[in-house]
Scaffold this motif. Structure first.
Motif, short mmCIF file in Angstrom:
data_model
loop_
_atom_site.label_atom_id
_atom_site.label_comp_id
_atom_site.label_asym_id
_atom_site.label_seq_id
_atom_site.Cartn_x
_atom_site.Cartn_y
_atom_site.Cartn_z
N MET A 1 -2.81 -14.80 5.39
CA MET A 1 -3.44 -13.52 5.73
C MET A 1 -2.45 -12.36 5.58
N LEU A 2 -1.21 -12.58 6.00
CA LEU A 2 -0.19 -11.54 5.86
C LEU A 2 0.14 -11.27 4.39
N LYS A 3 0.05 -12.31 3.56
CA LYS A 3 0.33 -12.14 2.13
C LYS A 3 -0.69 -11.24 1.43
N ALA A 4 -1.82 -11.00 2.08
CA ALA A 4 -2.82 -10.09 1.51
C ALA A 4 -2.28 -8.67 1.40
N LEU A 5 -1.16 -8.39 2.08
CA LEU A 5 -0.52 -7.08 2.01
C LEU A 5 0.27 -6.87 0.72
N MET A 6 0.38 -7.88 -0.12
CA MET A 6 1.18 -7.77 -1.34
C MET A 6 0.73 -6.61 -2.25
N PRO A 7 -0.59 -6.44 -2.53
CA PRO A 7 -0.98 -5.29 -3.36
C PRO A 7 -0.59 -3.96 -2.74
N VAL A 8 -0.65 -3.87 -1.40
CA VAL A 8 -0.27 -2.64 -0.70
C VAL A 8 1.21 -2.34 -0.94
N ALA A 9 2.04 -3.37 -0.80
CA ALA A 9 3.49 -3.21 -0.99
C ALA A 9 3.82 -2.87 -2.44
N VAL A 10 3.19 -3.58 -3.39
CA VAL A 10 3.47 -3.33 -4.82
C VAL A 10 3.06 -1.92 -5.20
N TYR A 11 1.88 -1.49 -4.76
CA TYR A 11 1.41 -0.14 -5.09
C TYR A 11 2.30 0.92 -4.46
N SER A 12 2.64 0.77 -3.19
CA SER A 12 3.47 1.75 -2.49
C SER A 12 4.85 1.88 -3.12
N ILE A 13 5.47 0.74 -3.45
CA ILE A 13 6.80 0.77 -4.08
C ILE A 13 6.71 1.29 -5.51
N GLY A 14 5.59 0.98 -6.19
CA GLY A 14 5.36 1.51 -7.54
C GLY A 14 5.27 3.03 -7.52
N VAL A 15 4.59 3.58 -6.53
CA VAL A 15 4.50 5.05 -6.38
C VAL A 15 5.88 5.62 -6.08
N LEU A 16 6.63 4.95 -5.20
CA LEU A 16 7.97 5.40 -4.82
C LEU A 16 8.90 5.47 -6.04
N PHE A 17 8.81 4.46 -6.92
CA PHE A 17 9.65 4.41 -8.11
C PHE A 17 8.99 5.11 -9.31
N LYS A 18 7.86 5.76 -9.07
CA LYS A 18 7.12 6.53 -10.09
C LYS A 18 6.63 5.66 -11.25
N LYS A 19 6.30 4.40 -10.94
CA LYS A 19 5.68 3.52 -11.93
C LYS A 19 4.17 3.51 -11.77
N GLU A 20 3.70 3.99 -10.64
CA GLU A 20 2.26 4.11 -10.36
C GLU A 20 1.98 5.56 -9.96
N PHE B 1 -0.03 8.34 -7.80
CA PHE B 1 -0.70 8.35 -6.50
C PHE B 1 -2.17 8.74 -6.68
N LYS B 2 -3.07 7.90 -6.16
CA LYS B 2 -4.51 8.17 -6.20
C LYS B 2 -5.05 7.99 -4.80
N SER B 3 -5.79 8.97 -4.33
CA SER B 3 -6.29 8.93 -2.95
C SER B 3 -7.23 7.77 -2.72
N ASP B 4 -8.10 7.45 -3.73
CA ASP B 4 -9.04 6.33 -3.54
C ASP B 4 -8.31 4.99 -3.48
N THR B 5 -7.25 4.84 -4.30
CA THR B 5 -6.45 3.60 -4.26
C THR B 5 -5.73 3.48 -2.93
N MET B 6 -5.19 4.60 -2.44
CA MET B 6 -4.49 4.57 -1.15
C MET B 6 -5.44 4.23 -0.01
N MET B 7 -6.68 4.73 -0.08
CA MET B 7 -7.67 4.39 0.94
C MET B 7 -7.96 2.90 0.92
N ASN B 8 -8.02 2.33 -0.29
CA ASN B 8 -8.23 0.89 -0.40
C ASN B 8 -7.05 0.12 0.20
N MET B 9 -5.82 0.61 -0.06
CA MET B 9 -4.63 -0.02 0.50
C MET B 9 -4.65 0.03 2.04
N LEU B 10 -5.12 1.16 2.58
CA LEU B 10 -5.22 1.29 4.04
C LEU B 10 -6.26 0.34 4.62
#
Length: 350
Positions: free
Chosen positions: A117-136, A138-147
């Protein structure tokens, strides 16, 4: 038999093979997770040395990868300079070591079902770090899905019967390091045109990972192992466990190579539900209705994320086709114009 019949047989064969690869990957992934839990859990085999277990895996995988690439030459090595190895592979190896160390440590404190269940957070972590490193972007709808995924995991954690703060910290740390590793693979290797399959990845990364694990092992686990009988390994138990870990890497190679990475993501969701059911029915871990409700919310978020990724890939492919068709059309028109020009020259000459 007609041509249509032969085509039908070919299609059926491909479908059967694809499902076989999926089944093999699910089985091996399932086996490695449950096997690691069995070895590390104090109520089962009772060998709570996650760094040592990870080092055994890395030693076994490094040796086999070396034999496959250098001795039997079944797989071609990737051309890589020393500078590229130090700047690209070494950081990835360090993150891989931390990810494996922490994820294996979590099995000592948490149930298999709750870890999934905790591993379900992997897409959240990958997307957030991707945004931080400017590889992704930022999209508000994607962030809402991550939340929504995070909210579902939080509910699952709230309903966990065997909640352990230290175990959760370890697993969340493992997710964070693994997500960073995945993003850095794209930055440090992908952007340089270096592509590693699971075998070449083990060949280059596993020895580096082993070296990084050796440092904490000397101070954390070696003194305890030295003073106890646990230092004497059961070669059947650990040999089979290491072979399963290596076979899992081969299965990833087959699954992604013969189907797609998205297929592996979908298969991963099926595997997670199977592990939760196994954890509840066989290992007798407590799975509460709140657990399932929270994970259900996270599962829907992950499913939507995979669907959005698939649609984006389809759109990209369609755009490539349109550009290719436009280029072909322009080329055809240019040839026609050149042909007309040649014809007019011939007429004027006559």
């Amino acid at each position: 038999m007609g041509k249509g019949g032969a085509l039908s047989e070919s299609v059926i064969k491909n479908i059967v093979l694809s499902y076989s690869y999926v089944a093999i990957w699910i089985f091996l992934s399932f086996t490695v997770i449950v096997y690691n839990k069995y070895i590390l859990d104090k109520k089962m085999y009772n060998w709570p040395f996650p760094i040592s277990l990870t080092m055994i895996h890395m030693s076994f995988c490094s040796t086999l990868a070396f034999l496959i690439i250098k001795v039997f030459k079944f797989v071609e090595p990737v051309k890589m300079t020393r500078e590229t190895y130090l700047r690209s592979v070494v950081p990835i190896g360090a993150l891989y070591a931390l990810s494996l160390w922490l994820s294996n440590s979590a099995y000592i404190y948490l149930s298999v079902s709750f870890i999934q269940m905790l591993k379900a957070l992997m897409p959240v972590a990958v997307y957030s770090i991707g945004v931080l490193f400017k590889k992704e972007g930022f999209k508000s709808d994607t962030m809402m899905n991550m939340l929504s995924i995070s909210f579902g995991v939080a509910i699952a954690a709230y309903g966990e019967a065997r909640f352990d703060v230290w175990g959760v910290i370890l697993q969340l740390g493992a997710v964070a390091f693994e997500a960073t590793r995945l993003v850095l693979i794209q930055i440090l290797l992908g952007d340089k045109g270096i592509k590693l399959n699971p075998i070449t990845s083990l060949y280059y990364v596993a020895p580096c990972c082993l070296a990084f694990l050796f440092i904490p092992w000397i101070y954390v686990e070696f003194p305890v192992l030295r003073d106890t009988s646990s230092f004497h390994l059961d070669y059947a138990i650990f040999g089979a466990n290491s072979f399963c870990a290596f076979a899992l890497n081969l299965a990833v190679f087959l699954l992604v190579g013969k189907t797609s990475a998205l297929t592996m993501n979908v298969a991963g969701v099926v595997k997670d539900w199977l592990l939760i059911a196994f954890s509840w029915s066989v290992i007798k871990d407590t799975v509460t209705p709140i657990n399932l409700f929270g994970y259900g919310i996270a599962f829907l978020g992950v499913a939507y994320y995979n669907h959005a990724k698939l649609q984006a890939l389809k759109a990209k492919e369609e755009e490539k086709k349109k550009v290719q068709q436009a280029d072909e059309e322009n080329g055809r028109l240019l040839e026609e114009r050149e042909g007309d020009g040649e014809g007019k020259k011939n007429e004027s000459g006559n």
